[in-house]
Scaffold this motif. Structure first.
Motif, PDB file in Angstrom:
ATOM      1  N   PRO A  90       0.830  -1.214   0.000  1.00 28.95           N
ATOM      2  CA  PRO A  90       0.000   0.000   0.000  1.00 28.95           C
ATOM      3  C   PRO A  90       0.858   1.256   0.000  1.00 28.95           C
ATOM      4  CG  PRO A  90      -0.001  -1.039   2.163  1.00 28.95           C
ATOM      5  CD  PRO A  90       0.670  -2.002   1.235  1.00 28.95           C
ATOM      6  N   ALA A  91       0.356   2.293  -0.645  1.00 28.19           N
ATOM      7  CA  ALA A  91       1.037   3.583  -0.705  1.00 28.19           C
ATOM      8  C   ALA A  91      -0.021   4.668  -0.811  1.00 28.19           C
ATOM      9  CB  ALA A  91       1.989   3.642  -1.900  1.00 28.19           C
ATOM     10  N   PRO A  92       0.272   5.852  -0.301  1.00 29.31           N
ATOM     11  CA  PRO A  92      -0.724   6.929  -0.346  1.00 29.31           C
ATOM     12  C   PRO A  92      -0.908   7.490  -1.753  1.00 29.31           C
ATOM     13  CG  PRO A  92       1.344   7.728   0.556  1.00 29.31           C
ATOM     14  CD  PRO A  92       1.498   6.248   0.405  1.00 29.31           C
ATOM     15  N   VAL A  93      -2.056   8.096  -1.977  1.00 27.11           N
ATOM     16  CA  VAL A  93      -2.296   8.810  -3.230  1.00 27.11           C
ATOM     17  C   VAL A  93      -1.471  10.085  -3.196  1.00 27.11           C
ATOM     18  CG1 VAL A  93      -4.017   9.961  -4.664  1.00 27.11           C
ATOM     19  CG2 VAL A  93      -4.623   7.890  -3.387  1.00 27.11           C
ATOM     20  N   PRO A  94      -0.589  10.303  -4.175  1.00 27.02           N
ATOM     21  CA  PRO A  94       0.275  11.490  -4.125  1.00 27.02           C
ATOM     22  C   PRO A  94      -0.501  12.767  -4.394  1.00 27.02           C
ATOM     23  CG  PRO A  94       0.576  10.325  -6.198  1.00 27.02           C
ATOM     24  CD  PRO A  94      -0.322   9.463  -5.353  1.00 27.02           C
ATOM     25  N   ALA A  95       0.017  13.855  -3.848  1.00 22.79           N
ATOM     26  CA  ALA A  95      -0.571  15.160  -4.127  1.00 22.79           C
ATOM     27  C   ALA A  95      -0.296  15.537  -5.574  1.00 22.79           C
ATOM     28  CB  ALA A  95       0.017  16.213  -3.184  1.00 22.79           C
ATOM     29  N   GLU A  96      -1.202  16.293  -6.164  1.00 25.62           N
ATOM     30  CA  GLU A  96      -1.014  16.719  -7.547  1.00 25.62           C
ATOM     31  C   GLU A  96       0.005  17.854  -7.607  1.00 25.62           C
ATOM     32  OE1 GLU A  96      -3.672  18.250 -11.375  1.00 25.62           O
ATOM     33  OE2 GLU A  96      -4.646  17.427  -9.570  1.00 25.62           O
ATOM     34  N   LEU A  97       1.009  17.678  -8.467  1.00 25.51           N
ATOM     35  CA  LEU A  97       2.059  18.680  -8.614  1.00 25.51           C
ATOM     36  C   LEU A  97       1.755  19.599  -9.783  1.00 25.51           C
ATOM     37  CD1 LEU A  97       5.208  16.417  -8.132  1.00 25.51           C
ATOM     38  CD2 LEU A  97       4.156  17.917  -6.432  1.00 25.51           C
ATOM     39  N   ALA A  98       2.294  20.804  -9.718  1.00 23.15           N
ATOM     40  CA  ALA A  98       2.151  21.736 -10.830  1.00 23.15           C
ATOM     41  C   ALA A  98       2.895  21.195 -12.043  1.00 23.15           C
ATOM     42  CB  ALA A  98       2.711  23.100 -10.427  1.00 23.15           C
ATOM     43  N   PRO A  99       2.477  21.563 -13.247  1.00 25.24           N
ATOM     44  CA  PRO A  99       3.171  21.093 -14.448  1.00 25.24           C
ATOM     45  C   PRO A  99       4.651  21.465 -14.430  1.00 25.24           C
ATOM     46  CG  PRO A  99       1.104  22.171 -15.019  1.00 25.24           C
ATOM     47  CD  PRO A  99       1.335  22.434 -13.560  1.00 25.24           C
ATOM     48  N   LEU A 100       5.454  20.613 -15.028  1.00 28.47           N
ATOM     49  CA  LEU A 100       6.883  20.874 -15.105  1.00 28.47           C
ATOM     50  C   LEU A 100       7.132  21.865 -16.245  1.00 28.47           C
ATOM     51  CD1 LEU A 100       9.778  20.164 -14.201  1.00 28.47           C
ATOM     52  CD2 LEU A 100       9.756  18.323 -15.892  1.00 28.47           C
ATOM     53  N   TRP A 101       7.039  23.145 -15.939  1.00 28.25           N
ATOM     54  CA  TRP A 101       7.201  24.154 -16.986  1.00 28.25           C
ATOM     55  C   TRP A 101       8.360  25.101 -16.706  1.00 28.25           C
ATOM     56  CZ3 TRP A 101       6.986  29.285 -15.643  1.00 28.25           C
ATOM     57  CH2 TRP A 101       6.430  29.574 -14.382  1.00 28.25           C
ATOM     58  N   ASN A 102       8.872  25.100 -15.504  1.00 26.65           N
ATOM     59  CA  ASN A 102       9.924  26.041 -15.137  1.00 26.65           C
ATOM     60  C   ASN A 102      11.037  25.293 -14.431  1.00 26.65           C
ATOM     61  OD1 ASN A 102      11.554  28.070 -14.229  1.00 26.65           O
ATOM     62  ND2 ASN A 102       9.917  29.308 -13.340  1.00 26.65           N
ATOM     63  N   ALA A 103      12.192  25.220 -15.051  1.00 19.50           N
ATOM     64  CA  ALA A 103      13.314  24.494 -14.468  1.00 19.50           C
ATOM     65  C   ALA A 103      14.279  25.423 -13.733  1.00 19.50           C
ATOM     66  CB  ALA A 103      14.062  23.718 -15.545  1.00 19.50           C
ATOM     67  N   ALA A 104      13.784  26.564 -13.264  1.00 21.03           N
ATOM     68  CA  ALA A 104      14.626  27.428 -12.444  1.00 21.03           C
ATOM     69  C   ALA A 104      14.995  26.700 -11.161  1.00 21.03           C
ATOM     70  CB  ALA A 104      13.885  28.733 -12.127  1.00 21.03           C
ATOM     71  N   PRO A 105      16.212  26.928 -10.628  1.00 21.03           N
ATOM     72  CA  PRO A 105      16.657  26.167  -9.457  1.00 21.03           C
ATOM     73  C   PRO A 105      15.675  26.189  -8.293  1.00 21.03           C
ATOM     74  CG  PRO A 105      18.490  27.390 -10.404  1.00 21.03           C
ATOM     75  CD  PRO A 105      17.261  27.821 -11.144  1.00 21.03           C
ATOM     76  N   GLY A 106      15.117  27.365  -7.975  1.00 18.65           N
ATOM     77  CA  GLY A 106      14.203  27.446  -6.845  1.00 18.65           C
ATOM     78  C   GLY A 106      12.949  26.619  -7.055  1.00 18.65           C
ATOM     79  N   THR A 107      12.410  26.640  -8.274  1.00 20.95           N
ATOM     80  CA  THR A 107      11.214  25.860  -8.591  1.00 20.95           C
ATOM     81  C   THR A 107      11.506  24.372  -8.493  1.00 20.95           C
ATOM     82  OG1 THR A 107      10.464  27.607 -10.080  1.00 20.95           O
ATOM     83  CG2 THR A 107       9.450  25.446 -10.336  1.00 20.95           C
ATOM     84  N   LEU A 108      12.637  23.954  -9.020  1.00 22.19           N
ATOM     85  CA  LEU A 108      13.004  22.543  -8.958  1.00 22.19           C
ATOM     86  C   LEU A 108      13.237  22.097  -7.524  1.00 22.19           C
ATOM     87  CD1 LEU A 108      15.372  22.008 -12.008  1.00 22.19           C
ATOM     88  CD2 LEU A 108      13.141  20.984 -11.615  1.00 22.19           C
TER      89      LEU A 108
END
Length: 323
Positions: free
Chosen positions: A37-55
């Protein structure tokens, strides 16, 4: 004349059995892990910005998801899974996505994605899951070391892979289900890093996934099919992709013995058709050395060297064929 339909049916039955035996025999005894068993993951924002802080924020969010799955696995009494997840949640490891259900979904980054000039996405084949993830991880790390500091490698376990010894490994159904997710992921990488050269390296059944995703790929420079049982497509043109399509196979790879046929049976088609290594398929081929089915990214191998050269945009060494 009346005997022809009977002979045709017999031939189809024998070919189907031959395909199944050829795929299953080299790895007989492989089994799917019991469900954890594993939890349902939270929905993440689309991978649109690869800036260091966002990553960094995304890596932190997926680390929290892995820790939650670890706690649930430990509560279930699966110490092996819990230990593996504890290692995955280490601060130095970076995941773009994680879902611990149904064998697991992950996308782990090796290298600095925010600064990468070259990005390789590894798409694995059958029997790859959280309990056997170490091989995909080792392969990705080996490729990253070979590519050097200006490259990033993503180990994309973004679908429920089939068991090698199963009917699912003989059809495109799992690949059909996986393809939209792979196309979205590749598109997100291209949007985040539009100047980077992106390559998809597709191993074994993963080559079927890549082929099904090919029409929806945007910004992918190279589509590399290796250890491929076929793609379900008759030739490169049928993939409807602008990417350069490469194919390679090690001399000791058992997949070469699979009959390259596609049988249309009631409600399903079995097999993946024309060999991607054949001249008729139309891919560019590269030398992959003498290794076996799981040796393509082995340190020091010719196949690793050539895969790294393709990712870097340079011609592979050896006597490959250009389309």
């Amino acid at each position: 004349m009346p005997a022809r339909p009977r002979n045709s049916r017999l031939r189809r039955t024998l070919l189907a059995a031959l395909v199944a035996t050829s795929v299953a025999a080299p790895v007989s005894g492989a089994a799917r892990p019991a469900a954890v068993p594993a939890p349902v993951p939270a929905e993440l924002a689309p991978l649109w910005n690869a800036a260091p802080g966002t990553l960094d924020a995304r890596y932190a969010a997926t680390r929290d998801e892995i820790r939650a799955a670890e706690r649930m696995a430990a509560g279930h009494g699966d110490r092996r899974r819990a230990a593996a997840l504890r290692d995955m949640a280490a601060p130095h490891r970076r995941f773009l996505l994680f879902d611990g259900r149904d064998g697991g979904r992950t996308a782990e980054v090796f290298g600095d994605l925010a600064q990468a000039e070259r990005i390789a996405v590894l798409v694995p084949g059958a029997d790859t899951n959280l309990d056997r993830y170490w091989r995909l991880r080792n392969d990705s790390a080996a490729l990253r070391r070979k590519l050097g500091p200006k490259a990033a490698v993503v180990a994309w376990l973004g679908y429920e892979t089939p068991a090698t010894v199963s009917p699912a490994a003989l059809t495109t159904r799992r690949a059909d289900a996986a393809a939209p997710g792979l196309a979205r992921f590749a598109d997100g990488l291209h949007t985040a890093r539009p100047a980077a050269r992106i390559s998809l390296l597709c191993h074994s059944y993963g080559s079927v996934v890549c082929a099904r995703a090919a029409p929806g790929l945007r910004g992918v420079a190279a589509l590399v099919l290796y250890a491929s049982p076929g793609t379900g497509a008759g030739d490169v043109r049928a993939l409807h992709t602008r990417a350069t399509v490469w194919a390679g196979r090690g001399a000791d790879d058992w997949v070469a013995r699979i009959p390259h046929t596609r049988l249309s049976l009631p409600f399903v088609s079995i097999g993946f058709g024309r060999d991607p290594m054949s001249k008729e398929f139309g891919a560019r081929t590269f030398e992959a050395g003498t290794g076996g089915h799981s040796d393509y990214l082995k340190p020091g191998s010719l196949s690793l060297r050539n895969l790294a050269r393709i990712v870097s945009g340079t011609a592979p060494s050896g006597r490959g064929r250009h389309a």
